[in-house]
Write an enzyme that holds these catalytic residues in place. Structure first.
Site, PDB file in Angstrom:
ATOM      1  N   ALA A   1      -6.743  -4.249   7.437  1.00 42.10           N
ATOM      2  CA  ALA A   1      -7.691  -2.489   7.468  1.00 42.10           C
ATOM      3  C   ALA A   1      -8.796  -3.408   6.541  1.00 42.10           C
ATOM      4  O   ALA A   1     -10.104  -2.588   6.120  1.00 42.10           O
ATOM      5  CB  ALA A   1      -7.024  -2.015   5.865  1.00 42.10           C
TER       6      ALA A   1
ATOM      7  N   TRP B   1       0.773  -1.428   0.630  1.00 40.54           N
ATOM      8  CA  TRP B   1       0.011   0.350   0.103  1.00 40.54           C
ATOM      9  C   TRP B   1       0.790   1.197   0.098  1.00 40.54           C
ATOM     10  O   TRP B   1       1.941   1.537   1.322  1.00 40.54           O
ATOM     11  CB  TRP B   1      -1.009   0.094   1.552  1.00 40.54           C
ATOM     12  CG  TRP B   1      -1.972   0.932   1.395  1.00 40.54           C
ATOM     13  CD1 TRP B   1      -2.835   1.635   0.439  1.00 40.54           C
ATOM     14  CD2 TRP B   1      -1.801   1.588   2.828  1.00 40.54           C
ATOM     15  NE1 TRP B   1      -3.378   2.275   0.868  1.00 40.54           N
ATOM     16  CE2 TRP B   1      -3.233   2.888   2.446  1.00 40.54           C
ATOM     17  CE3 TRP B   1      -1.715   2.224   4.043  1.00 40.54           C
ATOM     18  CZ2 TRP B   1      -3.159   3.630   3.227  1.00 40.54           C
ATOM     19  CZ3 TRP B   1      -1.422   2.664   4.976  1.00 40.54           C
ATOM     20  CH2 TRP B   1      -2.426   3.723   4.295  1.00 40.54           C
TER      21      TRP B   1
ATOM     22  N   LYS C   1     -13.555   0.480   6.149  1.00 37.66           N
ATOM     23  CA  LYS C   1     -13.851  -0.445   5.013  1.00 37.66           C
ATOM     24  C   LYS C   1     -15.206  -1.268   5.582  1.00 37.66           C
ATOM     25  O   LYS C   1     -15.825  -1.710   4.902  1.00 37.66           O
ATOM     26  CB  LYS C   1     -13.076  -1.627   4.297  1.00 37.66           C
ATOM     27  CG  LYS C   1     -11.941  -0.094   3.671  1.00 37.66           C
ATOM     28  CD  LYS C   1     -10.543  -0.285   4.586  1.00 37.66           C
ATOM     29  CE  LYS C   1      -9.472   0.994   4.160  1.00 37.66           C
ATOM     30  NZ  LYS C   1      -8.842   1.562   3.337  1.00 37.66           N
TER      31      LYS C   1
ATOM     32  N   ASP D   1      -0.584  -4.754   9.618  1.00 39.12           N
ATOM     33  CA  ASP D   1      -1.655  -4.198   9.441  1.00 39.12           C
ATOM     34  C   ASP D   1      -3.461  -5.004   8.663  1.00 39.12           C
ATOM     35  O   ASP D   1      -3.187  -5.178   7.912  1.00 39.12           O
ATOM     36  CB  ASP D   1      -1.132  -3.386   8.060  1.00 39.12           C
ATOM     37  CG  ASP D   1      -2.434  -2.260   7.511  1.00 39.12           C
ATOM     38  OD1 ASP D   1      -3.577  -2.300   7.999  1.00 39.12           O
ATOM     39  OD2 ASP D   1      -1.344  -1.503   6.464  1.00 39.12           O
TER      40      ASP D   1
END
Ligand code: PLP
Length: 398
Positions: A219, A136, A252, A217
């Site tokens: 997400a 990312w 999200k 991470d």
């Protein structure tokens, strides 16, 4: 003291900033007057008709918040404590009761990442961060902004559609004790290529053996296979390592992107050490944003604290995941060269296109994707999928 002129010159002398190419792409797509344009550069979930709607359950929670909230007094650096508590079973599963793990609300996953790296820098400024590429695009700037060194290793072969797993293991195995292993919990962005269970087990073992600090991470929990399945990698790491950091985002999974809802969880080897680490975390967060924005996390708190709303959230989350995976299957079925897209997870995958091919797709077909070939599988409405696939296959044919 600076005079007006020296002050103006000091700011005017700033070097130019290389703008975020994804933001430029979104602006270009917005400005394109062609009615059938397809914007798969954007990083948000879109439904079958191409909208990013507010979840029904979120509207209900926001209404309840509006009706019942009696104060907007400060909450403190930890933000909404109940919010972080309610996330524990969802994220940590069987580790939810482990008192060596503490969490706090952050402004989105970005805030959690920044805060986690701040903590690492405070503890060990010499730690290096092992980061697979591609990743990312905001990872490296966040890590550099706290002054930690990055060691890159190749994670994904875009043209062969496979994870460079040997290179990954080798890099982790060659790292120094105390170095950080940055891992995508699920739905790898930008590649869609997630570690399978056996690969997670290997990575988990090497991290524990080398004494690395895993930083997960996560997400997109719920966008891959399901809430528990998507957290399995993180939970395995928690079982194997005494020190773990996890940056989580609700932006999200609750479709509250602009409300900035996330959390940071920190595990150490003892309750005392965790308490001490969290004192540093609070201090760093106080310096940066004082306390996180309340609204989105307060609404998520209402949903997760109400069994009926929570069940309704599961239904809406399942619907988002089902759409992601059904669009993936549709694209994969169109051509054997696209079959890999059906085996990947989350909103993003990559097409093996050159920059010129990406530009040609934009100019000839009004299809907007990142120069890297990353595209959002649910960036387009259902009625655009066939046109998208035809243009992609035509490009693959050369
Ligand atoms: N981590 C990854 C891999 C992401 O893709 C994103 C957002 O795109 C984030 C973290 C940050 O999420 P948030 O919007 O909650 O800050």
């Amino acid at each position: 003291m600076l005079t007006e002129t020296t002050r103006a010159r000091a700011l005017a002398d700033l070097p130019p900033v290389i703008s975020d190419s994804l933001l430029a792409l979104i602006a270009m797509a917005n400005a394109d007057p062609r009615p059938d344009k397809i914007d798969v550069g954007v990083g948000v979930f879109r439904d079958a008709v191409g909208n990013t709607p507010i979840l029904k359950v979120m509207k209900q929670a926001e209404q309840r918040l509006f009706d019942t909230q009696v104060t907007k007094a400060y909450l403190g650096s930890a933000g909404d404590k109940r919010f972080a508590e309610l996330l524990r079973p969802i994220l940590l599963g069987p580790h939810a009761g482990d008192e060596r793990i503490a969490g706090l609300q952050t402004p989105g996953g970005c805030g959690a990442l920044r805060l986690g790296f701040e903590l690492i820098r405070t503890a060990n400024p010499n730690a290096r961060v092992l980061m697979g590429t591609p990743t990312w695009p905001n990872h490296a700037p966040i890590i550099r902004s706290v002054g930690l060194e990055i060691v890159e290793y190749p994670y994904y072969d875009r043209d062969g559609h496979v994870i460079h797993f040997d290179a990954m293991l080798q890099s982790l195995g060659a790292a120094r004790e105390g170095d950080v292993a940055l891992l995508h919990g699920v739905c790898h962005n930008p590649t869609g290529a997630d570690l399978d269970a056996a690969q997670w087990a290997e990575v988990t073992r090497v991290i524990a053996e080398r004494g690395l600090l895993p930083f997960v991470d996560i997400a997109y929990q719920g966008f891959g296979r399901g809430l528990d399945e998507d957290a399995a990698g993180l939970r395995g790491i928690l079982a194997a390592s005494d020190e773990v950091i996890a940056a989580q985002s609700c932006d999200k999974s609750f479709s509250v992107y602009r409300d900035r809802v996330g959390s940071l969880f920190v595990k150490t080897g003892s309750v005392e050490a965790t308490t001490k680490a969290m004192a540093h975390v609070f201090q760093r967060s106080r310096e940066m944003w004082s306390m996180p924005p309340d609204h989105g996390a307060a609404a998520v708190h209402i949903i997760l604290d109400d069994p009926k709303l929570k069940a309704d959230w599961h239904i809406e989350l399942d619907a988002m995941r089902t759409r992601i995976n059904s669009v993936r299957q549709r694209i994969a079925a169109a051509d054997p060269r696209l079959a890999y897209i059906g085996q990947q997870f989350g909103m993003f995958s990559m097409l093996p296109f050159s920059k010129d091919q990406v530009i040609a797709l934009r100019e000839r077909h009004a299809i907007y994707m990142a120069d890297s070939g990353r595209f959002n599988v649910v960036g387009m409405a259902d009625h655009s999928i066939d046109r998208f696939v035809e243009a992609v296959v035509e490009t693959l044919d050369g």
